[in-house]
Scaffold this active site. Structure first.
Site, PDB file in Angstrom:
ATOM      1  N   HIS A 180       0.847  -1.209   0.000  1.00 18.55           N
ATOM      2  CA  HIS A 180       0.000   0.000   0.000  1.00 18.55           C
ATOM      3  C   HIS A 180       0.886   1.265   0.000  1.00 18.55           C
ATOM      4  O   HIS A 180       0.953   1.991   0.992  1.00 18.55           O
ATOM      5  CB  HIS A 180      -0.852  -0.058   1.273  1.00 18.55           C
ATOM      6  CG  HIS A 180      -1.951   0.943   1.392  1.00 18.55           C
ATOM      7  ND1 HIS A 180      -1.736   2.309   1.421  1.00 18.55           N
ATOM      8  CD2 HIS A 180      -3.302   0.788   1.523  1.00 18.55           C
ATOM      9  CE1 HIS A 180      -2.887   2.934   1.571  1.00 18.55           C
ATOM     10  NE2 HIS A 180      -3.848   2.050   1.631  1.00 18.55           N
ATOM     11  N   GLU A 203      -1.138   1.744  -5.292  1.00 17.30           N
ATOM     12  CA  GLU A 203      -0.934   0.516  -4.507  1.00 17.30           C
ATOM     13  C   GLU A 203      -0.908  -0.730  -5.391  1.00 17.30           C
ATOM     14  O   GLU A 203      -1.748  -0.882  -6.284  1.00 17.30           O
ATOM     15  CB  GLU A 203      -2.044   0.406  -3.466  1.00 17.30           C
ATOM     16  CG  GLU A 203      -2.148   1.657  -2.579  1.00 17.30           C
ATOM     17  CD  GLU A 203      -3.482   1.789  -1.875  1.00 17.30           C
ATOM     18  OE1 GLU A 203      -4.106   0.752  -1.583  1.00 17.30           O
ATOM     19  OE2 GLU A 203      -3.909   2.938  -1.653  1.00 17.30           O
TER      20      GLU A 203
END
Ligand code: TA6
Length: 294
Positions: free
Chosen positions: A166, A269
């Site tokens: 992420h 991400e």
């Protein structure tokens, strides 16, 4: 392990050392002629990466909180064994980003400094998610930042995961930032109740943006025009790319974001999420890899 024990076992003279960012929160500091980086053992979270002669590439909040049991706002949180909201009573983005990972090795190679961190199931994790696993993150800190998240099913029944690196990127000005590489890709728009859309051209930013681009293996390029640079985000073992900026209103809901910081950050991400699920048979592995370069 204490920081003293970690340094005794894994430090690399003049290159890699362990420090405490806060009580009980050990962080690896890497400094070479090519690049510098910091990696927290809680969550195996890459916090910072800065190639020599460049601005920092990853964003980390000025209001970041370092404490055991909590991930840091910024860098590269690891979402595993699920991306997004868990089942009722389970933590968002899974349970490994708040746990202490073990150092498995630290080595210097021609590509840079390679750090391997690992975590396995225990009674606590099996109470949340009843499977046996070995999860390892290999980070290569050099002129390029490579992160490989390897899931091994060490049990005797298949399991299914979604996962993500992420990554929070640092940009000079979100209003002047563009993401290329997702033209024509279908996405679920979380801001619009996860309705389905198709990306037309480059991704531009003018408000809260939270999109799950599915069935895409593309390299994304972040045109960080305010810093006169392009950040390349290549990947393998990933069918989903999530693009997120909380913007000014949602930012207020994060105690670990300072006012106005949304203007200098952008998440692109590297994931498997939504219907892009990964099923791993016993004794098999799956690798999710992100390669970041300027
Ligand atoms: O990846 C985007 C997202 O799922 C957003 O919806 C937002 O929740 C963000 O992750 C941050 O989540 P966190 O749990 O780290 O605050």
């Amino acid at each position: 392990m204490s920081v003293e024990a970690l340094n005794k076992a894994f430090a690399i003279a003049d290159v890699l050392t362990f420090v405490e960012a806060a009580a009980g929160v050990p962080v690896i500091e890497i400094n070479t002629a090519i690049a510098s980086a910091r990696i927290a053992l809680v969550g195996a979270q890459v916090l910072e990466w800065q190639p020599a002669d460049a601005e920092p590439v990853l964003w980390i909040s000025r209001a970041a909180i370092y404490q055991v049991g909590k991930g840091v706002r910024g860098g590269v949180p690891i979402c595993w064994p699920w991306f997004g909201a868990g089942e009722t009573g389970k933590p968002a983005h899974g349970f490994v980003r708040t746990r202490m990972w073990a150092v498995r090795s630290t080595t210097q190679t021609a590509d840079g400094v390679v750090v391997k961190l690992g975590i396995t199931d225990d009674a606590e994790t099996r109470a949340i998610w009843d499977y046996a696993f070995d999860l390892e993150l290999a980070v290569t800190v050099g002129a390029t930042l490579t992160m490989a998240l390897v899931t091994k099913n060490t049990g005797d029944t298949p399991f299914t995961i979604t996962d993500a690196l992420h990554t929070y990127f640092r940009v000079g000005d979100i209003d002047a930032t563009i993401v290329q590489g997702l033209d024509g890709v279908r996405y679920l728009d979380k801001v619009l109740d996860f309705t389905e859309h198709t990306q037309q051209g480059d991704v531009l930013f003018s408000g809260e943006t939270d999109r799950v681009y599915v069935n895409t293996q593309s390299t994304c390029v972040i045109n960080d025009t305010a810093n006169a640079r392009n950040i390349h985000v290549a990947k393998s073992g990933s069918d989903t790319t999530v693009v997120w900026n909380p913007w000014s209103e949602k930012e207020k809901g994060f105690a670990d974001m300072a006012a106005g910081e949304y203007q200098q950050m952008l998440c692109v991400e590297t994931c498997n999420a939504a219907d892009d699920k990964i099923t791993i048979a016993p004794q098999q592995t799956h690798s999710l890899v992100a390669v970041v370069s300027l």
